[in-house]
Design an enzyme around this catalytic site. Structure first.
Site, PDB file in Angstrom:
ATOM      1  N   THR A 263      -6.954   0.925  10.343  1.00 59.39           N
ATOM      2  CA  THR A 263      -7.241   1.627  11.587  1.00 59.39           C
ATOM      3  C   THR A 263      -8.584   1.115  12.106  1.00 59.39           C
ATOM      4  OG1 THR A 263      -6.082   3.548  10.711  1.00 59.39           O
ATOM      5  CG2 THR A 263      -7.486   3.904  12.657  1.00 59.39           C
TER       6      THR A 263
ATOM      7  N   GLY B 115     -11.199  -1.050   9.763  1.00 62.62           N
ATOM      8  CA  GLY B 115     -11.846  -1.632   8.589  1.00 62.62           C
ATOM      9  C   GLY B 115     -11.039  -1.641   7.313  1.00 62.62           C
ATOM     10  N   SER B 116      -9.898  -0.970   7.276  1.00 65.47           N
ATOM     11  CA  SER B 116      -9.232  -0.744   5.994  1.00 65.47           C
ATOM     12  C   SER B 116      -8.559  -1.966   5.363  1.00 65.47           C
ATOM     13  CB  SER B 116      -8.210   0.385   6.116  1.00 65.47           C
ATOM     14  OG  SER B 116      -8.865   1.621   6.053  1.00 65.47           O
TER      15      SER B 116
ATOM     16  N   SER C  29      -9.644   1.257   3.329  1.00 66.42           N
ATOM     17  CA  SER C  29      -8.877   2.085   2.420  1.00 66.42           C
ATOM     18  C   SER C  29      -7.789   1.322   1.672  1.00 66.42           C
ATOM     19  CB  SER C  29      -8.234   3.228   3.213  1.00 66.42           C
ATOM     20  OG  SER C  29      -7.235   2.734   4.091  1.00 66.42           O
TER      21      SER C  29
ATOM     22  N   LYS D  52       0.849  -1.205   0.000  1.00 68.88           N
ATOM     23  CA  LYS D  52       0.000   0.000   0.000  1.00 68.88           C
ATOM     24  C   LYS D  52       0.879   1.249   0.000  1.00 68.88           C
ATOM     25  CE  LYS D  52      -3.963   1.749   2.748  1.00 68.88           C
ATOM     26  NZ  LYS D  52      -4.783   1.454   3.963  1.00 68.88           N
TER      27      LYS D  52
END
Ligand SMILES: *[C@@H]1O[C@H](CO)[C@@H](O)[C@H](O)[C@H]1NC(C)=O
Ligand SMILES: *[C@@H]1O[C@H](CO)[C@@H](O)[C@H](O)[C@H]1NC(C)=O
Ligand SMILES: *[C@@H]1O[C@H](CO)[C@@H](O)[C@H](O)[C@H]1NC(C)=O
Ligand SMILES: *[C@@H]1O[C@H](CO)[C@@H](O)[C@H](O)[C@H]1NC(C)=O
Ligand SMILES: *[C@@H]1O[C@H](CO)[C@@H](O)[C@H](O)[C@H]1NC(C)=O
Ligand SMILES: *[C@@H]1O[C@H](CO)[C@@H](O)[C@H](O)[C@H]1NC(C)=O
Ligand SMILES: *[C@@H]1O[C@H](CO)[C@@H](O)[C@H](O)[C@H]1NC(C)=O
Ligand SMILES: *[C@@H]1O[C@H](CO)[C@@H](O)[C@H](O)[C@H]1NC(C)=O
Ligand SMILES: CC(=O)N[C@H]1CO[C@H](CO)[C@@H](O)[C@@H]1O
Length: 554
Positions: A215, A217-218, A194, A113
Site C-alpha cells: 500500500t 512501502g510493504s 509488511s 503472502k
C-alpha cells in the site's frame, strides 16, 4: 535416476576442474553442469535443471521445505507450508515428462503472502485468528495466474498483521498466527514490512521467489532490509481480487526475488486485466502486457534520463536514522549509472514533498477504503468461523482474543478509522482527500517531476521512498544498494529489534510513471548487473540444504 550418478561424480569433477584450470586439456568425460546453489538460484537456472533432468520439481520442493524448516523456528518467515506441494510438484513433473509445459514457471516453487487467498488446504488470514479456517470461493486471481504459469504455491509467508494496518505499537513482521519474523542480517533484525516473510524468504532462498503486497512501502521496504529485489507494480497492473485489502486506491501485488530478471518473470505471470478488479482496465495498450523479461537489457541505462529529487531526500534525511551513509553509497551508484550512459538530472524535485510528508490525507484515504474493502472481502467468504463481517467485528474479536496480544499491541489504526475519522469512501470528504493525495503524488510530486524533466525514472534511497509513489499508484523497484558499515551505531525499534546495525542492507528505488514497469525493469537490471551488491551481503543465519542433499538421500 541419473542424478545419483551426478552426486557420485561431483568430487571428481571438482578435482578435475582445478587441474584443468592449471593445465587446459580436453576433458575425456562430458562435465556435468553444477547444481544451482539455492541461496541465489535464478529461475532460468532452475528451469534449465528441470529441462535437462538434473533434478525434478519434487526435488526442488523437498529442498526448499527442508530449508524452511532449518530456519523457520528462528526467523518465522513462513507461516504455513502447503501440504499439497509435493503432490503438485509430482503432477507438474509428470506433465513435463509428457511435454506439457503450462508456462514460464512450470514446476517452480513460489511463496505467497498470507493476505493473498487460495482455495486449497492453506489458510488466508493476514495473520489473525479472526480468519483462521475461513475459506474463499475460489483462488485469488494472483494465485490462479501463478498456477496457470505452472508455479507451485509452496506456502504462505508471515507478514505484519493486517499488512501493518492495526496497531500503533506493534512491530513489522509480527502476526498473532505467525509470530515475529526476523531479518537474516543481524541478530533479532527488524525486517520492516509488511511483506516481511516474503522478503526474508527470498533473502534466504526458501523458494525461487515470493509475492508481496504494498500500500505504502510493504514490498519496497522489506526488500530493502532483506537485500533483495522488490517490484511494486502500478496500482491496477496486478489484480487484487481476493487479496485482503487495505486500500483499493493504493494496494498492489508484486514479486520479491533475489534478482531483477526473476522479478520480471514473476511479474509477467501475474500482471494483466481481470474482470474481478476493474482497476486493471486502466492497463494501457488494450491490456497487452510488455515483455518484462526482454526488458532486462544490460545497456538500458545508455541515454536514459534519470532524475534525483534532492530536496525530498533532504527532508527524508531529517526523519530517517542514518540516511547519510545511504546517500553516500547512493551517490556512488549515481556515478555508475552516469558511466553507463545515463543522463542524470539533479534536483528534479517534488514540489509538494514537504506538504505530503506533513499531511494526514493518505491515512484518511486508506482508512476510508479499509472499512469498505474489508467488509467486501468478508462478504465473499464461504466459511467464516468467527462470523466477522466488518472492521468493528474484527476489532471486537482482536480485543477479546488473548493470542491477538491486545492491549500490548493496540488497535489504534482501527480506533482512529472508526471513532475519530468516522467516514468511509462513500462520503464526499473521501474525494476531497483523495484529490489532495493525487496532487501530492501527481503534479506536486513524482509524476510532475517526471513530466517536467522528461524523465525515464527518478531514483533515491529506497528507505523513505515509497510514500512518494503511493498516492499516485506509481511503480517502484527496489534493488540492493549497500550495507551499514562495521562501525555503525545500532538503532533499535521500540521492542528492541535493531533496524540499523552493521551489515544490515538497504536498497535503491527506481520510481516511474504509471505502467512504466518495462522501463524501470531495464534500468534496475542494468544497475544490478553492474554492481551485484546482493552478493556482498553477510547473512548471520543461512539454511544449508542444497539440491545435492536431496538427490543424495534417494
Ligand atoms: C488452517 O489452519 C488450521 C490450523 O492450523 C488447519 O487445521 C487447517 O487445515 C488449515 N486450512 C484451512 C483451509 O483451514
Ligand atoms: C469498479 O468496481 C466497483 C466494485 O465492484 C464498483 O463500485 C465501481 O463502480 C467499478 N468502477 C468502474 C469504473 O467500473
Ligand atoms: C504541518 O502541518 C501543521 C498542522 O497542520 C501546520 O501547522 C504546519 O504549518 C505544517 N508544516 C508544513 C511544513 O507544511
Ligand atoms: C460507509 O458509510 C456509509 C455512510 O455513512 C454507510 O451507510 C455504510 O454502511 C458504510 N460502509 C461500511 C462498509 O461501513
Ligand atoms: C457463527 O455463526 C454460526 C451460524 O450462525 C454459529 O453457529 C457460530 O456459533 C458462530 N460462531 C461464533 C464464533 O460466534
Ligand atoms: C501499546 O499501546 C497500548 C495502548 O496505548 C498500551 O496499553 C500498551 O501498553 C502499549 N504497548 C507497549 C509495549 O508499549
Ligand atoms: C520501515 O522503514 C521506514 C523507513 O523507510 C520507517 O519509517 C518505518 O517506520 C519502518 N516501518 C516499520 C514498521 O518498521
Ligand atoms: C550467487 O552468489 C555467488 C556468491 O556471492 C556469486 O558468485 C554468484 O555469481 C551468484 N549467482 C547468481 C546467479 O547470482
Ligand atoms: C510453518 C511454520 O513453521 N509455522 C509456524 C509459524 O509460527 C507459528 C508461531 O510461532 C508456529 O506455531 C508455526 O508452527
Amino acid at each position: 535416476m541419473g542424478l545419483g550418478r551426478w552426486v557420485v561424480f561431483a568430487p571428481v569433477i571438482g578435482l578435475f576442474a582445478s587441474f584443468a584450470a592449471a593445465r587446459p586439456i580436453t576433458p575425456c568425460t562430458p562435465s556435468q553442469p553444477e547444481l544451482p546453489p539455492l541461496i541465489n538460484a535464478t529461475i532460468s537456472a532452475l528451469v534449465k535443471g528441470l529441462q535437462s533432468k538434473q533434478f525434478t520439481s519434487v526435488d526442488l520442493v523437498e529442498a526448499y521445505i527442508r530449508r524452511i524448516h532449518e530456519v523457520n523456528s528462528a526467523l518465522h518467515a513462513v507461516i504455513e507450508v502447503n501440504c499439497d506441494a509435493l503432490d503438485l510438484a509430482a503432477q507438474l513433473d509428470a506433465e513435463r515428462a509428457d511435454g506439457q509445459i503450462r508456462g514460464p514457471l512450470h514446476g517452480i516453487p513460489i511463496l505467497i503472502k498470507n493476505n493473498i487467498a487460495t482455495k486449497d488446504g492453506m489458510n488466508t488470514t493476514s495473520g489473525s485468528y479472526a480468519l483462521l479456517k475461513s475459506t474463499v470461493p475460489e483462488d485469488s486471481t494472483i494465485a490462479r495466474k501463478l498456477r496457470e504459469a505452472g508455479a507451485i504455491l509452496l506456502g504462505k509467508t508471515n507478514l505484519s498483521q493486517w499488512a501493518y494496518y492495526r496497531s500503533s505499537n506493534s512491530t513489522s513482521g509480527w502476526s498473532a498466527l505467525g509470530g515475529q519474523t526476523y531479518g537474516a542480517y543481524y541478530r533479532d533484525q527488524d525486517p520492516n514490512g509488511s511483506s516481511s516473510g516474503s522478503a526474508v524468504a527470498s533473502s534466504l532462498g526458501l523458494a525461487a521467489g515470493s509475492i508481496g503486497t504494498e500500500t505504502d512501502g510493504s514490498i519496497v521496504l522489506p526488500s530493502s532490509w532483506g537485500n533483495v529485489v522488490g517490484i511494486k507494480p502500478t496500482v491496477g497492473l496486478t489484480s487484487r481480487s481476493l487479496v485482503i485489502p487495505i486500500s483499493e486506491h493504493l494496494d498492489t501485488v508484486g514479486p520479491i526475488s533475489t534478482n531483477v530478471k526473476d522479478g520480471a518473470i514473476i511479474l509477467q505471470a501475474i500482471a494483466g486485466f481481470d474482470a474481478k478488479d476493474n482497476y486493471t482496465s486502466a492497463i494501457p495498450n488494450h491490456g497487452v502486457i510488455p515483455d518484462y523479461v526482454a526488458a532486462c537489457n544490460y545497456y538500458a541505462l545508455a541515454g536514459a534520463r534519470i532524475g534525483i529529487p534532492r530536496s525530498a531526500m533532504a527532508l527524508r534525511a531529517t526523519q530517517i536514522s542514518t540516511y547519510g551513509p545511504q546517500v553516500q553509497i547512493f551517490d556512488k551508484a549515481v556515478s555508475i549509472m552516469r558511466d553507463a550512459g545515463a543522463v542524470i538530472v539533479e534536483n528534479s524535485d517534488f514540489t509538494a514533498a514537504a506538504e505530503l510528508l506533513n499531511s494526514t490525507v493518505e491515512g484518511l484515504v486508506t482508512n476510508a477504503d479499509f472499512i469498505v474493502g474489508l467488509s467486501r472481502y468478508f462478504n465473499q467468504l464461504v466459511e467464516n468461523p468467527e462470523n466477522v463481517t466488518s472492521l468493528e467485528d474484527v476489532r471486537q474479536f482482536t480485543q477479546s482474543f488473548g493470542l491477538e496480544d491486545y492491549p500490548n499491541r493496540d488497535t489504534k489504526v482501527w480506533d482512529d478509522a472508526l471513532f475519530e475519522q468516522r467516514w468511509n469512501n462513500t462520503d464526499p470528504r473521501f474525494w476531497e482527500a483523495y484529490m489532495e493525495l493525487l496532487y501530492y503524488g501527481g503534479e506536486g510530486g513524482l509524476l510532475g517531476a517526471i513530466e517536467r524533466d522528461n524523465l525515464d525514472a527518478i531514483i533515491m534511497p529506497a528507505n523513505g521512498s515509497p510514500i512518494f509513489a503511493a498516492g499516485a499508484g506509481a511503480p517502484v523497484i527496489s534493488v540492493p544498494l549497500g550495507f551499514y558499515a562495521a562501525d555503525t551505531t545500532v538503532v533499535k525499534n521500540d521492542r528492541g529489534m535493531p533496524f540499523v546495525a552493521p551489515g544490515i542492507p538497504f536498497g535503491i528505488s527506481f520510481m516511474g510513471a504509471r505502467f512504466s514497469e518495462a522501463k524501470l525493469i531495464g534500468l534496475a537490471y542494468a544497475y544490478e548487473q553492474r554492481t551485484r551488491v546482493r552478493d556482498r551481503g553477510k547473512l548471520i543465519i543461512e539454511p544449508t540444504t542444497e539440491l545435492r542433499d536431496v538427490l543424495a538421500s534417494y
